[in-house]
Design a protein around this motif. Sequence first.
Motif, PDB file in Angstrom:
ATOM      1  N   ALA A   1     -17.364  -5.591 -15.950  1.00  0.00           N
ATOM      2  CA  ALA A   1     -17.919  -4.220 -15.544  1.00  0.00           C
ATOM      3  C   ALA A   1     -16.834  -3.172 -15.106  1.00  0.00           C
ATOM      4  CB  ALA A   1     -18.840  -4.546 -14.248  1.00  0.00           C
ATOM      5  N   MET A   2     -15.449  -3.629 -15.012  1.00  0.00           N
ATOM      6  CA  MET A   2     -14.570  -2.753 -14.723  1.00  0.00           C
ATOM      7  C   MET A   2     -14.676  -2.054 -13.501  1.00  0.00           C
ATOM      8  SD  MET A   2     -12.449  -3.041 -17.417  1.00  0.00           S
ATOM      9  CE  MET A   2     -11.349  -1.768 -17.461  1.00  0.00           C
ATOM     10  N   PHE A   3     -15.267  -2.883 -12.482  1.00  0.00           N
ATOM     11  CA  PHE A   3     -15.043  -2.193 -11.100  1.00  0.00           C
ATOM     12  C   PHE A   3     -15.336  -3.543 -10.353  1.00  0.00           C
ATOM     13  CE2 PHE A   3     -16.989  -0.833  -7.034  1.00  0.00           C
ATOM     14  CZ  PHE A   3     -16.492   0.332  -6.841  1.00  0.00           C
TER      15      PHE A   3
ATOM     16  N   ILE B   1     -10.402 -12.542 -18.585  1.00  0.00           N
ATOM     17  CA  ILE B   1     -10.826 -11.242 -18.367  1.00  0.00           C
ATOM     18  C   ILE B   1     -12.261 -10.996 -18.381  1.00  0.00           C
ATOM     19  CG2 ILE B   1      -8.375 -10.095 -18.612  1.00  0.00           C
ATOM     20  CD1 ILE B   1      -9.073  -9.213 -21.279  1.00  0.00           C
ATOM     21  N   TRP B   2     -12.977 -11.867 -18.845  1.00  0.00           N
ATOM     22  CA  TRP B   2     -14.284 -11.597 -18.922  1.00  0.00           C
ATOM     23  C   TRP B   2     -14.873 -11.181 -17.602  1.00  0.00           C
ATOM     24  CZ3 TRP B   2     -18.088  -9.962 -21.721  1.00  0.00           C
ATOM     25  CH2 TRP B   2     -19.551 -10.213 -21.291  1.00  0.00           C
TER      26      TRP B   2
ATOM     27  N   ARG C   1     -37.312  -0.983 -16.443  1.00  0.00           N
ATOM     28  CA  ARG C   1     -36.953  -2.198 -15.297  1.00  0.00           C
ATOM     29  C   ARG C   1     -36.051  -2.971 -16.035  1.00  0.00           C
ATOM     30  NH1 ARG C   1     -42.663  -2.385 -15.326  1.00  0.00           N
ATOM     31  NH2 ARG C   1     -43.775  -1.049 -13.814  1.00  0.00           N
ATOM     32  N   SER C   2     -36.136  -3.412 -17.071  1.00  0.00           N
ATOM     33  CA  SER C   2     -35.081  -4.377 -17.814  1.00  0.00           C
ATOM     34  C   SER C   2     -34.011  -3.894 -18.375  1.00  0.00           C
ATOM     35  CB  SER C   2     -35.855  -5.265 -18.656  1.00  0.00           C
ATOM     36  OG  SER C   2     -37.090  -5.915 -18.146  1.00  0.00           O
ATOM     37  N   GLY C   3     -32.766  -4.198 -17.911  1.00  0.00           N
ATOM     38  CA  GLY C   3     -31.687  -3.837 -18.863  1.00  0.00           C
ATOM     39  C   GLY C   3     -31.192  -4.977 -19.790  1.00  0.00           C
ATOM     40  N   ILE C   4     -30.008  -4.715 -20.448  1.00  0.00           N
ATOM     41  CA  ILE C   4     -29.294  -5.780 -21.338  1.00  0.00           C
ATOM     42  C   ILE C   4     -28.848  -6.868 -20.628  1.00  0.00           C
ATOM     43  CG2 ILE C   4     -29.350  -3.990 -23.260  1.00  0.00           C
ATOM     44  CD1 ILE C   4     -26.267  -4.006 -22.653  1.00  0.00           C
ATOM     45  N   LEU C   5     -28.579  -6.695 -19.347  1.00  0.00           N
ATOM     46  CA  LEU C   5     -27.947  -7.901 -18.582  1.00  0.00           C
ATOM     47  C   LEU C   5     -28.874  -8.939 -17.953  1.00  0.00           C
ATOM     48  CD1 LEU C   5     -24.999  -6.121 -16.652  1.00  0.00           C
ATOM     49  CD2 LEU C   5     -24.981  -7.225 -19.006  1.00  0.00           C
TER      50      LEU C   5
END
Length: 350
Positions: free
Chosen positions: A156-158, A151-152, A263-267
Amino acid sequence: MESHPYAKGGCVMSAATNPVTLFTGQWVDLPLRQVAEYASQWGYDGVELACSGEHLDVARAAEDSEYLAERKQILEDNSLVVRAISNHLTGQAVCDNPIDLRHKGIVRESVWGDGVAEGVRQRAADELKQTAKVARQLGVDTVVGFSGSSIWQYVAMFPPVPDSVIDEGYEDFARRWNPILDVFDGEGVRFALEVHPSEIAYDYWTSARALEAVEHRDAFGFNWDPSHMLWQGVDPVSFITDFADKIYHVDCKDTRLRSRDGRSGILSSHLPWGDPRRAWDFVSTGRGDVPWEDAFRALRSIGYDGPISVEWEDAGMDRLRGAAEAVGFVRSLLWPVPTRRFDDAFSSNN
Protein backbone atom coordinates in the motif's frame (compact mmCIF):
# COMPACT_ATOMS: atom_id res chain seq x y z
CA MET A 1 -18.77 -39.52 -11.73
CA GLU A 2 -19.73 -37.91 -15.03
CA SER A 3 -17.78 -38.59 -18.19
CA HIS A 4 -16.66 -35.95 -20.65
CA PRO A 5 -16.47 -36.15 -24.45
CA TYR A 6 -12.82 -35.13 -24.39
CA ALA A 7 -11.80 -37.82 -21.91
CA LYS A 8 -9.58 -40.72 -22.93
CA GLY A 9 -11.66 -43.37 -24.58
CA GLY A 10 -14.11 -40.77 -25.89
CA CYS A 11 -14.60 -39.91 -29.52
CA VAL A 12 -12.74 -36.57 -29.48
CA MET A 13 -9.06 -36.06 -28.73
CA SER A 14 -6.82 -33.10 -29.44
CA ALA A 15 -3.87 -33.58 -31.74
CA ALA A 16 -1.86 -30.97 -29.84
CA THR A 17 1.30 -32.13 -28.10
CA ASN A 18 0.97 -30.23 -24.80
CA PRO A 19 0.23 -32.71 -22.01
CA VAL A 20 -2.78 -31.74 -19.92
CA THR A 21 -2.11 -32.28 -16.24
CA LEU A 22 -3.92 -31.93 -12.93
CA PHE A 23 -2.31 -29.90 -10.17
CA THR A 24 -2.75 -31.98 -7.03
CA GLY A 25 -2.33 -29.12 -4.55
CA GLN A 26 -6.05 -28.76 -3.94
CA TRP A 27 -6.42 -32.53 -3.53
CA VAL A 28 -3.85 -33.34 -0.83
CA ASP A 29 -6.58 -34.24 1.63
CA LEU A 30 -6.99 -37.39 -0.50
CA PRO A 31 -4.36 -40.10 -1.01
CA LEU A 32 -2.34 -39.77 -4.20
CA ARG A 33 -3.66 -43.11 -5.42
CA GLN A 34 -7.25 -41.88 -5.30
CA VAL A 35 -6.40 -38.60 -7.03
CA ALA A 36 -4.49 -40.51 -9.72
CA GLU A 37 -7.50 -42.72 -10.34
CA TYR A 38 -9.73 -39.68 -10.76
CA ALA A 39 -7.26 -37.92 -13.06
CA SER A 40 -6.85 -40.97 -15.26
CA GLN A 41 -10.59 -41.50 -15.55
CA TRP A 42 -11.15 -37.88 -16.50
CA GLY A 43 -8.53 -38.02 -19.25
CA TYR A 44 -5.51 -36.21 -17.85
CA ASP A 45 -2.07 -37.11 -19.20
CA GLY A 46 -0.25 -36.54 -15.94
CA VAL A 47 0.05 -34.44 -12.81
CA GLU A 48 1.73 -31.41 -11.39
CA LEU A 49 2.60 -33.19 -8.17
CA ALA A 50 2.30 -31.18 -4.96
CA CYS A 51 4.96 -31.53 -2.26
CA SER A 52 2.21 -31.43 0.34
CA GLY A 53 0.18 -33.85 2.39
CA GLU A 54 0.79 -37.47 1.47
CA HIS A 55 1.42 -36.77 -2.22
CA LEU A 56 5.16 -36.09 -2.05
CA ASP A 57 7.31 -35.64 1.04
CA VAL A 58 10.50 -34.07 -0.30
CA ALA A 59 12.68 -34.89 2.70
CA ARG A 60 11.64 -38.53 2.60
CA ALA A 61 11.95 -38.74 -1.17
CA ALA A 62 15.50 -37.39 -1.01
CA GLU A 63 16.58 -40.22 1.30
CA ASP A 64 14.31 -43.14 0.39
CA SER A 65 14.49 -44.36 -3.19
CA GLU A 66 11.83 -46.99 -2.53
CA TYR A 67 9.38 -44.30 -1.44
CA LEU A 68 10.06 -42.30 -4.57
CA ALA A 69 9.65 -45.39 -6.75
CA GLU A 70 6.33 -46.12 -5.04
CA ARG A 71 5.09 -42.58 -5.80
CA LYS A 72 5.98 -43.05 -9.46
CA GLN A 73 4.38 -46.48 -9.59
CA ILE A 74 1.06 -45.12 -8.33
CA LEU A 75 0.98 -42.75 -11.28
CA GLU A 76 2.18 -45.32 -13.80
CA ASP A 77 -0.55 -47.70 -12.64
CA ASN A 78 -3.00 -45.04 -13.79
CA SER A 79 -1.21 -44.20 -17.08
CA LEU A 80 -0.04 -40.86 -15.71
CA VAL A 81 3.32 -39.11 -15.75
CA VAL A 82 4.75 -36.47 -13.42
CA ARG A 83 5.25 -33.42 -15.64
CA ALA A 84 6.18 -30.92 -12.90
CA ILE A 85 6.32 -30.80 -9.14
CA SER A 86 5.03 -27.99 -6.96
CA ASN A 87 6.53 -26.73 -3.75
CA HIS A 88 4.53 -23.53 -3.46
CA LEU A 89 3.96 -23.70 0.29
CA THR A 90 7.55 -24.17 1.38
CA GLY A 91 8.75 -21.58 -1.12
CA GLN A 92 6.46 -19.02 0.52
CA ALA A 93 8.55 -19.16 3.66
CA VAL A 94 11.92 -18.50 1.99
CA CYS A 95 11.60 -14.71 1.89
CA ASP A 96 8.46 -13.83 3.82
CA ASN A 97 8.49 -11.25 6.57
CA PRO A 98 6.83 -11.71 8.96
CA ILE A 99 6.88 -15.46 9.51
CA ASP A 100 3.81 -16.19 11.59
CA LEU A 101 0.80 -18.43 12.20
CA ARG A 102 -0.01 -18.48 8.47
CA HIS A 103 3.25 -20.26 7.70
CA LYS A 104 2.89 -22.69 10.58
CA GLY A 105 -0.34 -23.79 8.92
CA ILE A 106 1.20 -24.53 5.50
CA VAL A 107 4.76 -25.80 5.97
CA ARG A 108 5.80 -29.20 7.30
CA GLU A 109 6.82 -29.53 10.94
CA SER A 110 10.39 -30.19 9.83
CA VAL A 111 10.48 -26.72 8.22
CA TRP A 112 8.60 -24.93 11.00
CA GLY A 113 10.76 -26.35 13.81
CA ASP A 114 10.75 -23.94 16.74
CA GLY A 115 9.09 -21.23 14.66
CA VAL A 116 11.95 -18.74 14.96
CA ALA A 117 11.65 -16.76 11.74
CA GLU A 118 15.15 -16.93 10.29
CA GLY A 119 15.43 -20.64 11.05
CA VAL A 120 12.15 -21.26 9.22
CA ARG A 121 13.46 -19.36 6.19
CA GLN A 122 16.71 -21.31 6.15
CA ARG A 123 14.99 -24.68 6.48
CA ALA A 124 12.56 -23.70 3.74
CA ALA A 125 15.48 -22.83 1.47
CA ASP A 126 17.11 -26.18 2.24
CA GLU A 127 13.91 -28.00 1.28
CA LEU A 128 13.74 -26.10 -2.01
CA LYS A 129 17.27 -27.29 -2.77
CA GLN A 130 16.17 -30.85 -1.99
CA THR A 131 13.17 -30.34 -4.26
CA ALA A 132 15.45 -29.71 -7.24
CA LYS A 133 17.27 -32.98 -6.54
CA VAL A 134 14.03 -34.93 -6.16
CA ALA A 135 12.74 -33.41 -9.41
CA ARG A 136 15.79 -34.72 -11.22
CA GLN A 137 15.27 -38.19 -9.72
CA LEU A 138 11.71 -38.09 -11.03
CA GLY A 139 12.89 -37.04 -14.48
CA VAL A 140 11.16 -33.68 -14.10
CA ASP A 141 12.79 -30.47 -15.32
CA THR A 142 10.45 -27.89 -13.74
CA VAL A 143 9.55 -27.06 -10.15
CA VAL A 144 6.66 -24.65 -9.71
CA GLY A 145 6.33 -22.55 -6.60
CA PHE A 146 6.27 -19.34 -4.62
CA SER A 147 9.17 -17.18 -3.47
CA GLY A 148 7.74 -15.24 -0.57
CA SER A 149 8.57 -11.56 -0.19
CA SER A 150 9.99 -9.39 2.57
CA ILE A 151 8.31 -6.31 1.08
CA TRP A 152 4.78 -7.45 0.22
CA GLN A 153 3.69 -5.94 3.54
CA TYR A 154 4.48 -2.53 2.04
CA VAL A 155 2.27 -2.91 -1.03
CA ALA A 156 0.00 0.00 0.00
CA MET A 157 3.10 2.25 0.31
CA PHE A 158 1.66 3.91 3.42
CA PRO A 159 2.95 4.79 5.93
CA PRO A 160 5.58 6.01 3.45
CA VAL A 161 8.22 3.48 2.48
CA PRO A 162 11.69 4.65 1.39
CA ASP A 163 12.91 3.41 -1.99
CA SER A 164 15.85 1.84 -0.16
CA VAL A 165 13.49 -0.56 1.62
CA ILE A 166 12.05 -1.80 -1.69
CA ASP A 167 15.56 -2.09 -3.13
CA GLU A 168 16.59 -4.18 -0.13
CA GLY A 169 13.57 -6.43 -0.68
CA TYR A 170 14.79 -7.41 -4.13
CA GLU A 171 18.34 -7.78 -2.84
CA ASP A 172 17.04 -10.05 -0.10
CA PHE A 173 15.21 -12.14 -2.70
CA ALA A 174 18.35 -12.52 -4.80
CA ARG A 175 20.52 -13.27 -1.77
CA ARG A 176 18.21 -16.03 -0.57
CA TRP A 177 17.26 -17.52 -3.93
CA ASN A 178 20.56 -17.51 -5.84
CA PRO A 179 22.03 -20.34 -3.69
CA ILE A 180 18.81 -22.31 -4.26
CA LEU A 181 19.01 -21.66 -8.00
CA ASP A 182 22.64 -22.80 -8.00
CA VAL A 183 21.37 -26.24 -6.96
CA PHE A 184 18.67 -26.09 -9.63
CA ASP A 185 21.35 -25.32 -12.22
CA GLY A 186 23.41 -28.24 -11.00
CA GLU A 187 20.46 -30.60 -11.41
CA GLY A 188 19.37 -29.21 -14.78
CA VAL A 189 16.03 -28.16 -13.29
CA ARG A 190 14.23 -24.81 -13.62
CA PHE A 191 12.19 -22.94 -11.01
CA ALA A 192 8.92 -21.44 -12.29
CA LEU A 193 7.74 -18.72 -9.91
CA GLU A 194 3.99 -18.29 -9.90
CA VAL A 195 3.36 -14.58 -10.40
CA HIS A 196 0.99 -13.95 -7.53
CA PRO A 197 0.16 -11.34 -4.90
CA SER A 198 2.32 -11.84 -1.79
CA GLU A 199 5.31 -12.93 -3.92
CA ILE A 200 8.32 -10.87 -4.98
CA ALA A 201 6.75 -10.82 -8.48
CA TYR A 202 3.01 -10.23 -8.64
CA ASP A 203 2.48 -8.14 -11.80
CA TYR A 204 4.38 -7.02 -14.91
CA TRP A 205 6.83 -4.55 -13.38
CA THR A 206 7.62 -6.61 -10.30
CA SER A 207 8.23 -9.62 -12.56
CA ALA A 208 10.70 -7.61 -14.63
CA ARG A 209 12.47 -6.46 -11.48
CA ALA A 210 12.65 -9.99 -10.08
CA LEU A 211 14.37 -11.14 -13.26
CA GLU A 212 16.84 -8.27 -12.99
CA ALA A 213 17.54 -9.16 -9.35
CA VAL A 214 18.76 -12.64 -10.31
CA GLU A 215 20.38 -11.35 -13.52
CA HIS A 216 17.98 -13.23 -15.80
CA ARG A 217 19.62 -16.54 -14.96
CA ASP A 218 18.29 -19.56 -16.83
CA ALA A 219 17.19 -21.45 -13.71
CA PHE A 220 14.56 -18.82 -12.90
CA GLY A 221 11.38 -18.14 -14.85
CA PHE A 222 7.63 -17.98 -14.41
CA ASN A 223 4.59 -20.14 -13.99
CA TRP A 224 1.87 -18.42 -16.03
CA ASP A 225 -1.38 -18.41 -14.07
CA PRO A 226 -3.76 -15.77 -15.46
CA SER A 227 -6.22 -15.89 -12.57
CA HIS A 228 -4.03 -13.72 -10.34
CA MET A 229 -3.30 -11.22 -13.09
CA LEU A 230 -6.88 -10.68 -14.18
CA TRP A 231 -8.29 -9.27 -10.95
CA GLN A 232 -5.31 -6.91 -10.66
CA GLY A 233 -5.96 -5.52 -14.14
CA VAL A 234 -2.81 -7.08 -15.66
CA ASP A 235 -3.20 -8.39 -19.22
CA PRO A 236 -2.34 -12.11 -19.00
CA VAL A 237 -1.90 -12.45 -22.79
CA SER A 238 0.63 -9.64 -23.10
CA PHE A 239 2.50 -11.19 -20.18
CA ILE A 240 3.06 -14.29 -22.30
CA THR A 241 4.53 -12.42 -25.24
CA ASP A 242 6.52 -9.96 -23.11
CA PHE A 243 8.17 -12.75 -21.10
CA ALA A 244 8.21 -15.33 -23.90
CA ASP A 245 11.56 -16.85 -22.98
CA LYS A 246 10.64 -17.13 -19.30
CA ILE A 247 7.31 -18.97 -19.45
CA TYR A 248 8.44 -22.28 -17.94
CA HIS A 249 5.07 -23.70 -16.92
CA VAL A 250 1.34 -23.02 -17.29
CA ASP A 251 -1.38 -23.33 -14.66
CA CYS A 252 -4.98 -22.91 -15.82
CA LYS A 253 -7.14 -21.28 -13.19
CA ASP A 254 -9.95 -18.85 -13.94
CA THR A 255 -11.29 -15.68 -12.36
CA ARG A 256 -14.76 -14.18 -12.67
CA LEU A 257 -15.03 -10.41 -12.36
CA ARG A 258 -18.31 -9.13 -10.97
CA SER A 259 -20.01 -5.89 -11.95
CA ARG A 260 -18.74 -3.05 -9.84
CA ASP A 261 -21.49 -1.76 -7.60
CA GLY A 262 -19.59 1.12 -6.09
CA ARG A 263 -18.98 -0.85 -2.91
CA SER A 264 -16.55 -3.65 -3.81
CA GLY A 265 -12.90 -3.07 -4.68
CA ILE A 266 -10.24 -5.41 -5.99
CA LEU A 267 -8.89 -6.04 -2.48
CA SER A 268 -12.23 -7.74 -1.69
CA SER A 269 -12.83 -6.28 1.76
CA HIS A 270 -11.71 -9.38 3.74
CA LEU A 271 -14.81 -11.16 2.45
CA PRO A 272 -14.62 -14.97 2.15
CA TRP A 273 -14.35 -16.82 -1.15
CA GLY A 274 -17.71 -17.19 -2.83
CA ASP A 275 -19.29 -14.21 -1.10
CA PRO A 276 -21.35 -12.36 -3.76
CA ARG A 277 -20.22 -9.02 -2.31
CA ARG A 278 -16.67 -9.65 -3.55
CA ALA A 279 -15.54 -7.90 -6.73
CA TRP A 280 -14.05 -11.13 -8.08
CA ASP A 281 -13.68 -14.82 -7.35
CA PHE A 282 -11.66 -17.77 -8.56
CA VAL A 283 -13.79 -20.15 -10.60
CA SER A 284 -13.24 -23.44 -12.38
CA THR A 285 -11.27 -23.24 -15.62
CA GLY A 286 -13.43 -22.01 -18.50
CA ARG A 287 -16.09 -20.51 -16.24
CA GLY A 288 -14.63 -17.05 -15.79
CA ASP A 289 -13.28 -14.06 -17.71
CA VAL A 290 -9.77 -15.17 -18.64
CA PRO A 291 -9.36 -14.78 -22.44
CA TRP A 292 -8.31 -18.39 -22.85
CA GLU A 293 -8.31 -18.61 -26.64
CA ASP A 294 -6.13 -15.53 -27.00
CA ALA A 295 -3.84 -16.91 -24.31
CA PHE A 296 -3.46 -20.31 -25.96
CA ARG A 297 -2.77 -18.69 -29.32
CA ALA A 298 -0.07 -16.59 -27.62
CA LEU A 299 1.44 -19.68 -25.98
CA ARG A 300 1.66 -21.32 -29.42
CA SER A 301 3.25 -18.19 -30.87
CA ILE A 302 6.12 -18.36 -28.36
CA GLY A 303 6.59 -22.09 -28.94
CA TYR A 304 5.47 -23.22 -25.49
CA ASP A 305 5.18 -27.02 -25.62
CA GLY A 306 5.16 -27.82 -21.90
CA PRO A 307 2.39 -29.00 -19.60
CA ILE A 308 -0.97 -27.27 -19.36
CA SER A 309 -1.92 -27.86 -15.74
CA VAL A 310 -5.47 -27.48 -14.47
CA GLU A 311 -5.67 -25.90 -11.03
CA TRP A 312 -9.12 -26.22 -9.49
CA GLU A 313 -10.26 -23.47 -7.13
CA ASP A 314 -13.95 -22.62 -7.06
CA ALA A 315 -15.98 -21.91 -3.93
CA GLY A 316 -19.18 -22.52 -5.86
CA MET A 317 -18.48 -25.78 -7.69
CA ASP A 318 -17.56 -29.24 -6.42
CA ARG A 319 -14.04 -30.18 -7.48
CA LEU A 320 -15.12 -33.51 -8.96
CA ARG A 321 -17.31 -31.60 -11.38
CA GLY A 322 -14.79 -28.82 -12.00
CA ALA A 323 -11.73 -30.98 -12.68
CA ALA A 324 -13.64 -33.41 -14.90
CA GLU A 325 -15.04 -30.56 -16.98
CA ALA A 326 -11.84 -28.52 -17.19
CA VAL A 327 -9.73 -31.15 -18.97
CA GLY A 328 -12.19 -31.13 -21.86
CA PHE A 329 -12.23 -27.35 -22.00
CA VAL A 330 -8.44 -27.21 -22.16
CA ARG A 331 -8.22 -29.88 -24.84
CA SER A 332 -10.78 -28.00 -26.93
CA LEU A 333 -8.24 -25.16 -27.20
CA LEU A 334 -5.29 -27.37 -28.13
CA TRP A 335 -6.17 -27.71 -31.80
CA PRO A 336 -3.50 -28.54 -34.39
CA VAL A 337 -1.83 -25.53 -35.97
CA PRO A 338 -1.58 -25.14 -39.76
CA THR A 339 1.49 -26.52 -41.47
CA ARG A 340 1.57 -23.51 -43.78
CA ARG A 341 0.09 -20.01 -43.99
CA PHE A 342 -3.52 -19.79 -45.13
CA ASP A 343 -2.66 -17.18 -47.76
CA ASP A 344 -0.20 -19.56 -49.44
CA ALA A 345 -3.27 -21.00 -51.17
CA PHE A 346 -3.64 -17.77 -53.13
CA SER A 347 -0.18 -18.00 -54.66
CA SER A 348 -0.13 -18.53 -58.42
CA ASN A 349 2.82 -20.90 -57.92
CA ASN A 350 0.65 -23.52 -56.20
